[in-house]
Design a protein around this motif. Structure first.
Motif, PDB file in Angstrom:
ATOM      1  N   PRO A  33      29.511  34.329  21.551  1.00 61.98           N
ATOM      2  CA  PRO A  33      30.206  33.302  20.767  1.00 61.98           C
ATOM      3  C   PRO A  33      29.868  31.899  21.281  1.00 61.98           C
ATOM      4  CG  PRO A  33      31.764  34.867  21.773  1.00 61.98           C
ATOM      5  CD  PRO A  33      30.442  35.058  22.439  1.00 61.98           C
ATOM      6  N   MET A  35      29.844  27.339  20.091  1.00 66.72           N
ATOM      7  CA  MET A  35      30.221  26.282  19.144  1.00 66.72           C
ATOM      8  C   MET A  35      28.975  25.523  18.667  1.00 66.72           C
ATOM      9  SD  MET A  35      33.958  24.948  20.209  1.00 66.72           S
ATOM     10  CE  MET A  35      33.472  23.787  21.465  1.00 66.72           C
ATOM     11  N   GLY A  36      27.788  26.092  18.902  1.00 64.59           N
ATOM     12  CA  GLY A  36      26.562  25.450  18.404  1.00 64.59           C
ATOM     13  C   GLY A  36      26.113  24.302  19.287  1.00 64.59           C
ATOM     14  N   VAL A 150      28.942  38.231  26.011  1.00 64.42           N
ATOM     15  CA  VAL A 150      28.513  37.427  27.157  1.00 64.42           C
ATOM     16  C   VAL A 150      29.138  36.033  27.071  1.00 64.42           C
ATOM     17  CG1 VAL A 150      26.533  36.527  28.432  1.00 64.42           C
ATOM     18  CG2 VAL A 150      26.328  38.695  27.204  1.00 64.42           C
ATOM     19  N   GLY A 152      29.699  32.275  29.555  1.00 59.34           N
ATOM     20  CA  GLY A 152      29.118  31.560  30.682  1.00 59.34           C
ATOM     21  C   GLY A 152      30.122  31.252  31.788  1.00 59.34           C
ATOM     22  N   ALA A 181      23.495  27.562  33.660  1.00 57.19           N
ATOM     23  CA  ALA A 181      22.151  26.963  33.557  1.00 57.19           C
ATOM     24  C   ALA A 181      22.279  25.465  33.814  1.00 57.19           C
ATOM     25  CB  ALA A 181      21.575  27.223  32.168  1.00 57.19           C
ATOM     26  N   LEU A 189      24.189  22.257  32.119  1.00 59.12           N
ATOM     27  CA  LEU A 189      23.883  21.970  30.715  1.00 59.12           C
ATOM     28  C   LEU A 189      25.156  22.116  29.895  1.00 59.12           C
ATOM     29  CD1 LEU A 189      20.476  23.849  30.282  1.00 59.12           C
ATOM     30  CD2 LEU A 189      20.902  21.470  30.946  1.00 59.12           C
TER      31      LEU A 189
END
Ligand code: AMP
Length: 285
Positions: A33, A35-36, A150, A152, A181, A189
């Motif tokens: 999932p 949010m783009g 998955v 983060g 990352a 990021l």
């Protein structure tokens, strides 16, 4: 090299139809999932999902219920066409991009609230945020029905909230955490990094650097209370406008530690504003 276009579905019924066909063919389903406004961090989640499943579904939904009225819901970066290209190249099989009306039809009246782990840190700084997250993630997991999902570690508290939610509601899905990352200078990021001015972008890596130094101090036996205070001072000196928190907490449920040196697995977490942009980061201690 041009990729074949990524299939996009918006109605939940279409998502379910695709997933049902894959499952009937004996394939495991992975789900990521988002949010783009995708970046390498999101794509690393897709790659990790691929290691656990034959098919990977990614959702893009900027969820209005996890933003407070004064937050950046309207300004949140959106760009579905670019996102779809990146996802196709990363090995995603299907993009689920529902409308707000599909997710929250008129009359919608249910909220999922998780206790305990939602209360400190971002839960205290952003009232209602984790209820919005828990509600939308519950819906998305029910809609997709993946074997594995998955999330983060970048949003570490969110990851722990979702682990709690899945255990408490017996949701039949395995939750996998993915490492954060980072840019070469250490900045985690984030889609929100796009808001940073060039001057702010130069200051931003000091968040990760400060937390890294704090970790080293804790490992060398420094007191939690001293490390937290020194990190707040360092961020303020670096140019952060407001520090919401820098706290060392237990790694599992983010409960408080004593003020002295740590004796069990811990996590250091921080949130601070650089200009108008709120950055978060965390490290295992
Ligand atoms: P978002 O689109 O920001 O809601 O994030 C979607 C998912 O990507 C969440 O599980 C985030 O924790 C994860 N994510 C965001 N940034 C990173 C990053 N730098 N490294 C790893 N995962 C990330």
């Amino acid at each position: 090299m041009s990729q074949s276009p990524l299939p996009v579905v918006r109605p939940v019924a279409e998502l379910r139809g695709k997933v049902r066909a894959w499952r009937a063919a004996g394939e495991r389903i992975g789900f990521v999932p988002t949010m783009g406004a995708l970046h390498e961090g999101h794509l690393s989640l897709v790659q990790l999902a691929r290691q656990h499943a034959q098919r990977v579904v990614v959702s893009i939904f900027v969820n209005p219920t996890q933003f407070a009225p004064h937050e950046d819901f309207d300004a949140y970066p959106r760009g579905e066409a670019r996102d779809a290209e990146l996802l196709a190249a990363a090995g995603c099989d299907l993009l689920f991009a529902p409308t707000v009306a599909e997710m929250y039809p008129s009359g919608f009246a249910t909220t999922v609230t998780v206790g305990g782990v939602t209360e400190p840190l971002d839960g205290a700084a952003r009232p209602g945020h984790f209820a919005g997250v828990a509600t939308v993630v519950s819906k998305l997991l029910n809609q997709c029905g993946p074997d594995v999902a998955v999330f983060g570690e970048k949003d570490y508290q969110q990851l722990q909230v979702i682990r709690r939610l899945v255990r408490d509601l017996d949701l039949p899905v395995e939750i996998v955490g993915a490492p954060t990352a980072r840019a070469p200078d250490g900045l985690a990021l984030s889609s929100r990094n796009a808001y940073l001015t060039p001057a702010e972008r130069k200051i931003a890596p000091s968040l990760a650097r400060t937390l890294g130094a704090a970790c080293a101090g804790l490992r060398a036996g420094a007191r939690v209370s001293d490390v937290e205070a020194e990190a707040v001072a360092a961020l303020t000196a670096a140019g952060f406008r407001r520090v919401d928190y820098v706290e060392v907490r237990t790694a599992e449920d983010l409960s408080r530690l004593g003020p002295g040196p740590i004796t069990s697995p811990a996590r250091i977490l921080a949130a601070a504003f650089l200009g108008k942009t709120r950055l978060i980061d965390n490290f295992a201690v």
